[in-house]
Every structure is written in C-alpha cells, then in structure tokens.
Design a protein around this motif. Structure first.
Motif: not given
Length: 372
Positions: A90-100
C-alpha cells in the motif's frame, strides 16, 4: 548445549558397539557422526557468535530509503515499472499512482497530440459511464496495459473487509493522471485531435489537416481515426494512422466555427499560411497549407514589391498544377469573412505560420507529383 550434544553422540556411539542394531540405526549413526565432525570443523575454522534475531527481520526494504532517493528511483521507472511497483504494498501504491510521476510520462508520449479539447473531453468522459471499469469498452488486448490494469485492480481487490476499507482511500482515482494515461494507452478513451492528409492520403485531402476522434492501438503503435460526418456522408473511419500524421488542434475552436484571423495585416509574399476551407456550409472546416503570392500587377521583384500594402491578398496552393481552379484564390484582409461558393468551396480564417517545425511538417507531406 554443545557439551550435552557431544555426550549424547558419544554415548550412542559406544552403545552401538555392544548391541545389534537394525540397518536404519547404523545409517543414523553415520549421519550423526558426519554432522558432528562437519559442525565441529566449521566452528573451528569460522568461529561465530549466535544471532538471536532472524536475518530476515533485518533485511533492508526499499521503503527504508530516504524519500528523495526513493522518489528519484520511481521517476526513472517506465509506466509498466510504476504499475508493477504499485502492486507491492500500500505504501508503494500511494507513491506510484501519484500524479507528479505520471505527468512526465503523459507529456513525453502524449503531449504533442493532446490539446485543451482533449482535456475537456477527458473530464466529460469521467462523468459518463465510459470509464476504465466499463465492461462495454474493453479493448481485449492480450498484452500491454490491459494486463497492467487487471494487475492493479487485483491489488485493490481484497476479501477482508477491514483491509478493503483501509485500501479504499489509496485505490486508483479515475481522475488521476495515471488513469488518464492508461485510458489513452489502452484505446478506451477517444480523444479529439487533427490528422494530416486524412483517409490514407486521399488525393482530395492532400496537404490538409482535419479534426477527428482518435483511439490508440498499443499493439501496432498506430491510431484509429473517426472523422465527423460531412453533410449526408456517414462517419469515415481510418485505421493505421501514424504518430507523424497527428497534431493537437492549434486553435481551440469548433471545426464549424470561422476563425477570426489576427495576422492578416502582417501577411506578405512568401509567408506560409494555413487557411480554413470546406466543401459546403454543412461540412466542418479543414486547415489547408498555402503560401502568400504576388498580385498580378507585381513582377515579383522584392525591391519594388508593394503587395503587402494592398487590401487584397493572393494565396497560392502550389501542390496543384498551373491553371487549376484550386491553384490560387484572393481574400480581402480588411473585410475578411467566409468567401466562396458551392462550386469551389468556402474559404475561412487564416493562420500565419511562424514555427519552423510546422512549416517543415507540411514540406515533408508534399505530394510526389503535382495535383490536377
């Protein structure tokens, strides 16, 4: 503990000499003797201290990296890599789907063909039923990003209610840049853009650029173009449109609206232009390439040319043979409006081309032979 083990092994060894043992006991004695000798030899050469903690517990995770270093790693990943990393936790998911992270990929691959109209259409697409999860818009690609999307969905799907609630906040939003990218990549989202030399370079559209809705085919790296109906003519569909034949609309306006030109007074012989033209008033405009020419009263000598001071402007379309009715036309730059008739079509607004890339694109599209 080690002393107890040695005493037990020696006792077993001496007792075995006094009694008759079954075959499995003999094998066990041999294995114990081998293990003991090997263990003793290894400890002698390589003395170690026991580690009460499991080594797995102390392995370094990618999440242990500083935020700056981790972000840099994720920035270097391709879209498929980001999608795979989003499945780890979940931690990497939050990072990997970020818009930037996805905005860079969106601009790199799609920036030249996405204009304001495409972004507006995306917002309308999100508000409709035709979104990523719509089963009626599955493209059925066996490879590529369809597989990635299914993998990402599997990350968000969990049978445990508590986990589902926890993951809901970090699931992929439909209005995210990643969702936009994947919708383009899979061809689910048809976006508006313009196509050079429509309908496979049909002679009737040579050196023109028309509006169309486009859908990407990731297997062939080409597009399907859907042109709006012309009058009573049905929607035309063209397959295999390459990237080189696409552009975002240079003017954010409907193809049925007359463009109000703001550079007419600057036009002079030799300038490169695009002009709106349509066959009749029921048709949408297309943009056609031409060059500003000299008036008939001018000999073409630049030292004595005053054509730019005249209210009439000559437009030449040199892809047509001399004498063709499509070769030349004239417009009034002081009282400019749509001009033409049902026989020769209607001319609309004019764009003066100052960008070398735009001019070079038209030059590359120049027909191999003069048109009639």
């Amino acid at each position: 503990m080690l002393l107890y083990f040695i005493i037990s092994c020696l006792s077993f060894f001496f007792l075995s000499k006094s009694f008759s043992l079954p075959p499995w006991a003999s094998e066990t004695k041999t294995l114990l003797s081998f293990y003991f000798s090997k263990s003793l030899f290894t400890r002698t050469l390589h003395p170690t201290t026991p580690d009460p903690a499991s080594p797995v517990d102390h392995q370094m995770s990618v999440l242990d990296l500083p935020d700056l270093a981790l972000d840099r790693i994720l920035e270097l990943l391709p879209p498929s890599g980001l999608s795979s990393m989003a499945r780890v936790c979940s931690s990497l998911r939050e990072r990997c789907v970020s818009d930037h992270l996805w905005e860079k990929h969106l601009i790199t691959k799609w920036g030249k063909v996405l204009g304001p109209a495409a972004h507006r259409e995306w917002k309308c697409y999100l508000s409709s039923s035709y979104h990523l999860d719509s089963p009626s818009h599955q493209t059925g690609h066996p490879l590529g990003f369809d597989k990635i999307i299914s993998l990402i969905r599997s990350v968000f799907r969990n049978d445990d209610d508590n986990k589902r609630k926890r993951y809901a906040a970090s699931s992929l939003p439909l209005d995210s840049t990643m969702s936009f990218y994947l919708s383009l990549e899979t061809g689910r989202f048809w976006f508006p853009a313009q196509v050079y030399n429509r309908e496979n370079g049909h002679v009737g559209f040579m050196l023109s650029c028309y509006d169309a809705d486009l859908s990407y085919d990731t297997l062939t790296d080409t597009f399907k173009a859907r042109y709006p109906p012309h009058g009573r003519r049905a929607v035309a569909v063209e397959k295999g449109v390459t990237w080189e034949r696409l552009r975002a609309a240079p003017i954010d306006a409907s193809p049925h609206h007359l463009h109000v030109s703001d550079s007419l007074n600057e036009l002079k012989p030799g300038d490169h232009i695009e002009i709106q033209w349509r066959r009749n008033k029921e048709f949408p405009y297309g943009w056609w390439y031409g060059i500003v020419g000299h008036l008939e009263s001018c000999d073409g000598n630049l030292n004595h040319c005053h054509c730019h001071l005249n209210e009439m402007v000559v437009l030449e379309f040199n892809q047509y043979t001399v004498g063709s009715r499509w070769r030349r036309t004239m417009i009034n730059k002081r009282d400019h409006r749509e001009e033409g008739n049902e026989e020769e079509g209607f001319y609309g607004g004019i764009r003066k081309l100052s960008c070398k890339e735009e001019i070079a694109m038209w030059t590359r599209l120049w027909p191999s032979s003069i048109l009639e």
